[in-house]
Write a protein that holds these residues in place. Structure first.
Motif, PDB file in Angstrom:
ATOM      1  N   GLY A 135       1.080  -1.201  -0.044  1.00  0.00           N
ATOM      2  CA  GLY A 135       0.126   0.068   0.088  1.00  0.00           C
ATOM      3  C   GLY A 135       0.850   1.356   0.187  1.00  0.00           C
ATOM      4  N   VAL A 136       0.264   2.137  -0.587  1.00  0.00           N
ATOM      5  CA  VAL A 136       0.635   3.672  -0.884  1.00  0.00           C
ATOM      6  C   VAL A 136       0.324   4.585   0.380  1.00  0.00           C
ATOM      7  N   ILE A 137       0.769   5.439   0.690  1.00  0.00           N
ATOM      8  CA  ILE A 137      -0.133   6.906   1.434  1.00  0.00           C
ATOM      9  C   ILE A 137       1.346   8.093   0.921  1.00  0.00           C
ATOM     10  N   VAL A 138       0.194   9.217  -0.518  1.00  0.00           N
ATOM     11  CA  VAL A 138       0.669   9.914  -0.530  1.00  0.00           C
ATOM     12  C   VAL A 138       0.021  11.419   0.270  1.00  0.00           C
ATOM     13  N   GLY A 175       8.307  -1.045   7.695  1.00  0.00           N
ATOM     14  CA  GLY A 175       8.293  -3.160   7.845  1.00  0.00           C
ATOM     15  C   GLY A 175       7.387  -3.909   7.288  1.00  0.00           C
ATOM     16  N   ARG A 176       5.480  -3.500   7.447  1.00  0.00           N
ATOM     17  CA  ARG A 176       4.654  -3.811   6.648  1.00  0.00           C
ATOM     18  C   ARG A 176       4.623  -3.731   5.404  1.00  0.00           C
ATOM     19  N   GLY A 177       5.746  -3.087   4.927  1.00  0.00           N
ATOM     20  CA  GLY A 177       5.725  -3.097   3.324  1.00  0.00           C
ATOM     21  C   GLY A 177       5.209  -1.520   2.477  1.00  0.00           C
ATOM     22  N   VAL A 178       4.394  -0.629   3.633  1.00  0.00           N
ATOM     23  CA  VAL A 178       3.685   0.437   2.748  1.00  0.00           C
ATOM     24  C   VAL A 178       4.899   1.538   2.718  1.00  0.00           C
ATOM     25  N   ARG A 179       4.610   2.233   1.736  1.00  0.00           N
ATOM     26  CA  ARG A 179       4.959   3.041   1.678  1.00  0.00           C
ATOM     27  C   ARG A 179       4.997   4.415   2.040  1.00  0.00           C
ATOM     28  N   VAL A 180       5.267   5.953   2.869  1.00  0.00           N
ATOM     29  CA  VAL A 180       4.488   7.054   3.024  1.00  0.00           C
ATOM     30  C   VAL A 180       5.558   7.847   2.106  1.00  0.00           C
ATOM     31  N   LEU A 181       4.103   8.527   0.951  1.00  0.00           N
ATOM     32  CA  LEU A 181       6.202   9.454   0.081  1.00  0.00           C
ATOM     33  C   LEU A 181       5.408  11.495   0.776  1.00  0.00           C
ATOM     34  N   THR A 224       3.359  13.837 -10.835  1.00  0.00           N
ATOM     35  CA  THR A 224       4.132  13.341  -9.471  1.00  0.00           C
ATOM     36  C   THR A 224       3.746  12.726  -8.438  1.00  0.00           C
ATOM     37  N   ILE A 225       2.384  13.176  -8.372  1.00  0.00           N
ATOM     38  CA  ILE A 225       1.410  12.384  -7.273  1.00  0.00           C
ATOM     39  C   ILE A 225       1.012  10.525  -7.611  1.00  0.00           C
ATOM     40  N   ALA A 226       0.670  10.508  -9.130  1.00  0.00           N
ATOM     41  CA  ALA A 226       0.671   9.907  -9.567  1.00  0.00           C
ATOM     42  C   ALA A 226       1.540   9.241  -9.572  1.00  0.00           C
ATOM     43  N   PHE A 227       3.231   9.542  -9.714  1.00  0.00           N
ATOM     44  CA  PHE A 227       4.505   8.822 -10.319  1.00  0.00           C
ATOM     45  C   PHE A 227       4.688   8.078  -8.558  1.00  0.00           C
ATOM     46  N   ALA A 228       4.499   8.707  -7.734  1.00  0.00           N
ATOM     47  CA  ALA A 228       4.956   8.854  -5.903  1.00  0.00           C
ATOM     48  C   ALA A 228       4.024   7.562  -5.686  1.00  0.00           C
ATOM     49  N   ALA A 229       3.047   7.550  -5.849  1.00  0.00           N
ATOM     50  CA  ALA A 229       2.099   6.203  -5.780  1.00  0.00           C
ATOM     51  C   ALA A 229       1.518   5.099  -6.417  1.00  0.00           C
ATOM     52  N   SER A 230       2.811   4.746  -7.570  1.00  0.00           N
ATOM     53  CA  SER A 230       2.987   3.816  -8.511  1.00  0.00           C
ATOM     54  C   SER A 230       3.928   3.128  -7.961  1.00  0.00           C
ATOM     55  N   ARG A 231       4.113   2.139  -9.272  1.00  0.00           N
ATOM     56  CA  ARG A 231       4.995   0.811  -8.966  1.00  0.00           C
ATOM     57  C   ARG A 231       6.425   1.393  -9.392  1.00  0.00           C
ATOM     58  N   ALA A 233       7.929   3.920  -8.506  1.00  0.00           N
ATOM     59  CA  ALA A 233       7.972   4.356  -7.063  1.00  0.00           C
ATOM     60  C   ALA A 233       8.369   3.775  -6.201  1.00  0.00           C
ATOM     61  N   SER A 234       8.681   2.024  -6.291  1.00  0.00           N
ATOM     62  CA  SER A 234       9.098   0.747  -5.468  1.00  0.00           C
ATOM     63  C   SER A 234       9.654   0.890  -4.347  1.00  0.00           C
ATOM     64  N   TYR A 235      10.652   1.627  -4.759  1.00  0.00           N
ATOM     65  CA  TYR A 235      11.972   1.681  -4.399  1.00  0.00           C
ATOM     66  C   TYR A 235      12.430   3.225  -3.336  1.00  0.00           C
TER      67      TYR A 235
END
Ligand SMILES: NC(=O)c1ccc[n+]([C@@H]2O[C@H](COP(=O)([O-])OP(=O)(O)OC[C@H]3O[C@@H](n4cnc5c(N)ncnc54)[C@H](O)[C@@H]3O)[C@@H](O)[C@H]2O)c1
Length: 249
Positions: A135-138, A175-181, A224-231, A233-235
């Protein structure tokens, strides 16, 4: 503009979807295949966004005040019920006030913090009950979170708080794999900036020092928001993506 299909079937809750950057983000994400649950306090604005998407994909409008805890809980529950899941949260809703320091009021401070910080934090808390491992939070901050701007002390403080909140949240959930940008726009042409008045400053001079590349377009922030939320930006997590036309150079 290159539109891909990075979000096919992705369930996205987007706040502030009724205007400006949020509307452009809704259009962009739906164009890339996302199913968008669009939240805003402004019902007419949301209707305009649904029109702008114009049948290109799945979008549901939901009226809520992001600073109202019960409304946030209800909005996230409604999003999960409508979309069947929640993969991405994008917090864009925000307000702006410019005030010379001599006239700064407690109301300015509380209102700005309630919407910009409390609203963002509540949506993060509630969404994290549902977000999957990838999951991702922007969250939307501002170049003013890390750059001085006259008459913007209170607003900038809220955006600095959004940035600090997001960095700590990124480290808490990594640790649970969720990215926050964080995406931090510079001066962008929206109804929010159209209403800003900089007393005692020449607006042309101000525009040059704030954004050497000129005023941004909502679509440039949305991409840019779409990039951040997309795969794509997975790293990336725990970063502040400043989309500010060179204002930090
Ligand atoms: N435009 C800029 O130059 C700029 C620069 C830096 C950061 N930002 C940030 O980008 C975000 C979007 O700004 P914008 O320029 O598109 O503004 P905008 O005014 O065009 O859109 C903001 C949206 O948030 C909604 N909103 C406000 N308070 C709300 C509440 N309590 N509950 C639910 N919805 C609410 C509004 O109804 C509106 O639709 C904001 O967080 C803003 O602080 C904008």
């Amino acid at each position: 503009m290159v539109i891909t299909d990075r979000f096919t079937g992705t369930a996205v809750l987007l706040t502030g979807a009724g205007s400006g950057i949020g509307r452009a983000t809704a259009v962009r994400l739906v164009a890339e295949g996302a199913h968008v649950f669009a939240v805003d306090a402004d019902e007419a604005g949301l209707a305009g966004t649904v029109d702008a998407v114009s049948g290109a994909g799945h979008i549901v409008a939901h009226v809520a005040d992001v600073s109202d805890e019960a409304a946030v809980v209800a909005a996230v529950d409604a999003a999960v019920a409508d979309l069947g899941a929640l993969d991405v949260l994008v917090n864009v809703a925000g307000i702006h006030r410019t005030t010379p320091i001599e006239r700064l009021t407690v109301d300015d401070l509380r209102t700005l913090f309630d919407v910009n910080v409390v609203g963002t934090a509540l949506f993060c808390r509630e969404a994290l009950r549902h977000l999957p491992e990838d999951g991702v939070i922007v969250n939307t901050a501002s170049s003013s979170a890390s750059h001085g701007n006259p008459f913007m002390t209170a607003y900038s403080a809220t955006k600095g708080a959004v940035l600090a909140f997001s960095l700590s949240l990124a480290s808490e959930v990594i640790g649970r794999g969720v990215r926050v940008l964080v995406v931090s726009p510079g001066s962008t042409a929206t109804p929010l900036t159209a209403a800003v008045r900089f007393e005692g400053l020449d607006p042309a001079y101000y525009a040059r020092i704030v954004s050497p590349m000129g005023t941004g377009k909502p679509e440039q922030i949305a991409s840019t928001i779409a990039f951040a939320a997309s795969r794509d930006a997975s790293y990336l997590t725990g970063v502040d993506l400043r989309v500010d036309g060179g204002s930090h150079i």
